[in-house]
Design an enzyme around this catalytic site. Structure first.
Site, short mmCIF file in Angstrom:
data_model
loop_
_atom_site.label_atom_id
_atom_site.label_comp_id
_atom_site.label_asym_id
_atom_site.label_seq_id
_atom_site.Cartn_x
_atom_site.Cartn_y
_atom_site.Cartn_z
N VAL A 186 0.85 -1.38 -0.12
CA VAL A 186 -0.14 0.05 0.15
C VAL A 186 0.91 1.19 0.15
O VAL A 186 0.19 2.32 -0.52
CB VAL A 186 -0.92 0.08 1.13
CG1 VAL A 186 -0.17 0.22 2.59
CG2 VAL A 186 -1.99 1.06 1.28
N LYS A 187 2.00 1.29 0.42
CA LYS A 187 2.98 2.42 0.60
C LYS A 187 3.39 3.00 -0.79
O LYS A 187 3.95 4.09 -0.78
CB LYS A 187 4.17 1.98 1.30
CG LYS A 187 3.97 1.52 2.84
CD LYS A 187 3.52 2.62 3.73
CE LYS A 187 3.25 2.23 5.17
NZ LYS A 187 3.20 3.40 5.81
N ASP A 188 3.12 2.22 -1.67
CA ASP A 188 3.30 2.85 -3.12
C ASP A 188 2.63 4.20 -3.40
O ASP A 188 3.11 4.88 -3.88
CB ASP A 188 3.12 2.07 -4.19
CG ASP A 188 4.02 0.64 -4.37
OD1 ASP A 188 4.99 0.71 -3.56
OD2 ASP A 188 3.92 -0.26 -5.16
#
Length: 456
Positions: free
Chosen positions: A46-48
């Protein structure tokens, strides 16, 4: 069949991740439960989303200039998202990580061109050797460098307000009632949660916290209690600081999850749902298990799973690692796991018309204490030593007595994937065993003795 368009670079593939209904692991919970599977992002987490947002915000503000160096403290996933952005946009990347992070994360970051500094976990946040302090020091020492500091950077939460929240709302057709997610920097729950609450203020936001983190107590009391801070194993959630991205005002509840339960549920999600996920996914799902009594059949729950399990094969998915920490034992196994210990032996049964004396002979021969009773291929009763003993105490002869005359109720039938802890709840002073359904034609038995031996 619809096909995706061609993209100009890997950054254009970030977002638009699938929502997948979960079925087996949560079948005992009345609500409809969906997984927002973020490992479909190109950096597998999700950090993208927020990594790209922070870079683009810094470019727009002039904080990040061509040829610059990005320096970030990360548990690994933000670093991976930043690595993708830096590769495409031409920046150098330096990541500081705590030494509790998996070796796979460190190796992947290095493979993507990042310079990695490994820092001790068991130091205070303001200690010179903490991964926060090292990143801050490098930022001051290296010219033309940018330190996003994801914990306080508003681009973190804004990324989820602009993308994650709208995706979930659209994918559930506005029916979502609960959003569950692990909380670390706070950007995901705060950004997506803000969007969802604007759409429907009745939506509940539940955050997964871990023992050793300050979030839950601070949320409930307003007190930052340093006594709450101690080392823990779970990666990616909980903090010993209060990131500005955690909007405590919109979060409805924090639920603490143990390191062990997070690890066990992570493995369960792989085995039962085919979702090979990171450690924090198990913690996020554990919140649903621990809060299930507050859910109804009308609820639609979305739990966000941060990253992919490939980064944890040396930890959560490694039996030796689990066993060394006391996380892997029969308490976490299913009925099938216990049955498999004697699955090569046939299930002994007796018929309703057989003589009790035949049953006694089987009990003696095979050194067992109970036998299922069958008729026309169906389980219709049970017989055990106690029932036979009661008959003999009454001075009745069992020589010509038939099984159907003294049999008790049939043993409960359970599915093979039922957790042993749940099987235990079904076995009591009146129920000495359960029948495990392996398939339509094959069954086996778990007795009280089996459970005691496995769970002592």
């Amino acid at each position: 069949m619809a096909f995706r368009k061609a993209y100009n670079n890997i950054l254009e593939t970030i977002g638009d991740t699938p929502l997948v209904r979960m079925n087996k692991i949560c079948k005992h919970i009345p609500a409809t439960i969906y997984a927002k599977v973020e490992y479909f992002n190109p950096g597998h987490s999700v950090k993208d989303r927020m990594a790209l947002q922070m870079i683009e915000d810094a470019e727009a503000s002039g904080q990040l200039k061509p040829g610059g160096t990005v320096i970030e403290c990360t548990s690994g996933n933000t670093g991976m998202g930043l690595a993708l952005a830096c590769i495409v946009k031409g920046y150098k990347l330096i990541c500081t990580l705590s030494d509790k992070q998996s070796k796979e994360k460190m190796d992947i970051l290095r493979a993507m061109g990042a310079e990695v500094y490994v820092c001790p976990t068991n130091v205070a946040a303001d200690h010179p050797d903490s991964y926060y302090s090292v990143a801050s020091r490098l930022n001051k020492e290296i010219p033309n460098s940018f330190y996003p500091f994801q914990y306080d950077n508003p681009g973190n939460a804004r990324a989820h307000y602009l993308t994650t929240g709208p995706e979930i709302w659209e994918q559930t057709e506005g029916k979502i009632t609960h959003f569950v997610v692990g909380v670390g920097t706070g950007g995901t729950i705060s950004g997506a949660g803000k969007y969802l609450k604007e759409k429907n203020p009745n939506i509940k936001l539940w955050g997964a916290d871990t023992y050793g983190s300050v979030f839950k107590k601070y949320h409930e009391t307003g007190e930052f209690d340093e006594n709450e801070i101690y080392s823990y194993i779970t990666e990616g959630i909980g903090e010993d600081i209060l990131p500005k991205n955690v909007d405590f005002s919109i979060i409805d509840h924090f639920e603490k999850v143990t390191d062990k339960d997070g690890a066990v549920y992570t493995r369960e999600l792989a085995r039962k749902e085919g979702l090979l996920l990171g450690y924090s996914a198990g913690s996020a799902y554990a919140v649903i298990e621990q809060m299930k009594d507050e859910l109804t059949a009308d609820d639609v729950v979305v739990v966000l799973f941060h990253d992919h399990g490939s980064r944890y094969v040396g930890k959560v998915y490694n039996d030796d690692w689990m066993r060394d920490r006391g996380f892997l034992n029969d308490r976490n196994k299913s009925a099938l796991d216990l049955v498999n210990k004697h699955g090569d032996k046939p299930l002994l049964t007796v018929g309703t018309e057989e003589l009790v004396s035949h049953a006694v002979e089987k009990l003696r021969k095979y050194d067992i204490s109970q036998i299922p009773v069958v008729q026309d291929g169906k389980f219709v009763g049970s017989i055990d030593e106690r029932a036979i003993f009661d008959v003999m105490v009454e001075n009745k002869s069992i020589d010509n007595m038939k099984i159907k005359e003294i049999m008790s109720k049939p043993f409960p039938i359970v599915e093979s994937d039922m957790d042993l802890k749940d099987v235990m709840k079904m076995v009591n002073k009146n129920v000495s065993a359960v029948i495990v359904k392996i398939d339509n034609n094959k069954h086996h038995i778990i007795t009280r003795h089996d459970l005691i031996a496995a769970l002592h």
